[in-house]
Design an enzyme around this catalytic site. Structure first.
Site, PDB file in Angstrom:
ATOM      1  N   TYR A  71       4.069  -4.800 -10.648  1.00 19.21           N
ATOM      2  CA  TYR A  71       4.001  -4.230  -9.309  1.00 19.21           C
ATOM      3  C   TYR A  71       5.385  -3.912  -8.749  1.00 19.21           C
ATOM      4  CZ  TYR A  71      -1.013  -4.535  -8.698  1.00 19.21           C
ATOM      5  OH  TYR A  71      -2.360  -4.314  -8.820  1.00 19.21           O
ATOM      6  N   HIS A  74      -6.831  -0.102   0.695  1.00 21.53           N
ATOM      7  CA  HIS A  74      -6.490  -0.847  -0.519  1.00 21.53           C
ATOM      8  C   HIS A  74      -5.172  -1.603  -0.401  1.00 21.53           C
ATOM      9  CE1 HIS A  74      -9.266   2.073  -2.908  1.00 21.53           C
ATOM     10  NE2 HIS A  74      -9.923   1.106  -2.325  1.00 21.53           N
ATOM     11  N   CYS A 105      -1.883 -19.167   1.046  1.00 19.92           N
ATOM     12  CA  CYS A 105      -2.151 -19.261   2.491  1.00 19.92           C
ATOM     13  C   CYS A 105      -2.168 -17.906   3.187  1.00 19.92           C
ATOM     14  CB  CYS A 105      -1.126 -20.174   3.159  1.00 19.92           C
ATOM     15  SG  CYS A 105       0.567 -19.505   3.228  1.00 19.92           S
ATOM     16  N   ALA A 147      -2.893  19.552  -2.625  1.00 22.98           N
ATOM     17  CA  ALA A 147      -2.721  19.271  -1.202  1.00 22.98           C
ATOM     18  C   ALA A 147      -1.434  19.862  -0.654  1.00 22.98           C
ATOM     19  CB  ALA A 147      -2.745  17.758  -0.967  1.00 22.98           C
ATOM     20  N   VAL A 160      -1.575   2.977  -1.954  1.00 19.05           N
ATOM     21  CA  VAL A 160      -0.848   1.751  -1.618  1.00 19.05           C
ATOM     22  C   VAL A 160       0.653   2.007  -1.454  1.00 19.05           C
ATOM     23  CG1 VAL A 160      -2.566   0.258  -2.699  1.00 19.05           C
ATOM     24  CG2 VAL A 160      -0.638   1.087  -4.068  1.00 19.05           C
ATOM     25  N   CYS A 185       6.367 -18.707  -1.425  1.00 20.27           N
ATOM     26  CA  CYS A 185       6.025 -18.607  -0.004  1.00 20.27           C
ATOM     27  C   CYS A 185       6.919 -19.552   0.804  1.00 20.27           C
ATOM     28  CB  CYS A 185       4.555 -18.957   0.191  1.00 20.27           C
ATOM     29  SG  CYS A 185       4.035 -19.088   1.918  1.00 20.27           S
ATOM     30  N   CYS A 188       1.451 -14.461   0.691  1.00 23.46           N
ATOM     31  CA  CYS A 188       1.270 -15.660  -0.117  1.00 23.46           C
ATOM     32  C   CYS A 188      -0.081 -15.628  -0.819  1.00 23.46           C
ATOM     33  CB  CYS A 188       1.382 -16.908   0.757  1.00 23.46           C
ATOM     34  SG  CYS A 188       1.094 -18.450  -0.149  1.00 23.46           S
TER      35      CYS A 188
END
Length: 280
Positions: free
Chosen positions: A69, A121, A132, A262, A105, A178, A129
């Site tokens: 990612y 999405h 949590c 587009a 995204v 985190c 995290c």
């Protein structure tokens, strides 16, 4: 795309007061952002994206998933909003009640001048995290997003400098911890097997239910439940205008189908709706 089709779509847009613009992967692909299922490069050629984009994959190997990612996020930051993104911003500038809903995204809508799209999405730029759900800061290797340009419908200027981006780490990368609970931070996107964010889905359905025109752009209409959004508008009587280079399952419900990319069709549509719109 023919002249009569464009003229009819322009008439519908000019008459609208509460339009919805619903965008999919084809919109960002025109800026050079690979679609989710496009061929991977480098190390990532060995992996199936659908096997990386799951909660189970992150539990088994968080460094592998986080690294993939991060490579995607670096790629997005090298891309620029295309004339289609700028045309969507121009529509919202003309019609302030416009709601932009996206399945993408990346952050190209924001950098193109749409400050708050509804994100079905999630976002590569909103990590949280894994335990949590506390929001986490982005790694410091990227500059903040550039100020959005003034909306217009002309081509993206050539020769402008692209913000400096460090070279992506091409491989597994340990995710940050985190600050609250110490668990690994995860990408802020919706993975296979996860529900869409309820607030975003509710906002999208509400907007589609109350719109007087839905413009669907660059989506295959195959990913559910997001693909239901144009159907909601059609069932409640709003005309649907589709912009896509190829036929999709939405063709049959559309008042107008505009074939083409587009980046070409949307600026032409804005000029058809408002002949005084700037050419660039």
């Amino acid at each position: 795309m023919t002249g009569p089709e464009l003229a009819e779509a322009g008439r519908l847009l000019a008459a609208a007061r509460r339009p919805v613009v619903f965008t999919g992967a084809g919109m960002s692909a025109e800026s050079g952002v690979p679609t989710f299922r496009d061929a991977q490069t480098g190390l990532w050629q060995r992996y199936d994206p659908q096997e990386l984009a799951t909660p189970a994959a992150f539990r088994v190997d968080p460094a592998l998933v986080w690294g993939w990612y991060e490579a995607r996020r670096h790629g997005v930051r090298r891309a620029r909003p295309n004339p289609g993104h700028l045309a969507v911003a121009a529509i919202q500038a003309r019609l302030p009640e416009t709601v932009v809903i996206t399945q993408n995204v990346d952050d190209l809508h924001e950098r193109g001048g749409v400050p708050a799209p509804v994100r079905l999405h999630g976002s590569l730029f909103a990590p949280r995290c894994s335990a949590c759900a506390r929001p986490a800061p982005l790694p410091s290797d990227l500059p903040p997003p550039a100020d959005p340009p003034v909306p217009h419908v002309g081509p993206v200027p050539h020769g402008e400098p692209v913000p400096h981006v460090t070279e992506p780490h091409d491989g597994p990368l340990t995710p940050p911890a985190c600050a609250g609970c110490g668990a690994p931070v995860r990408p802020g996107v919706v993975w296979f097997g996860e529900a869409l964010p309820s607030a975003a889905l509710d906002a999208a359905v509400e907007a589609a239910s109350g719109c007087d025109l839905l413009l669907t752009v660059g989506t295959s209409a195959l990913v559910h439940p997001a693909a239901e959004i144009p159907l909601v508008a059609a069932r409640l009587g709003a005309p649907v205008v589709q912009v896509n280079p190829v036929p999709t399952p939405l063709d049959a419900i559309c008042a107008v189908n505009l074939r083409g990319p587009a980046g070409e069709v949307l600026p032409a549509l804005v000029r058809a709706a408002w002949p005084d719109a700037p050419a660039g």
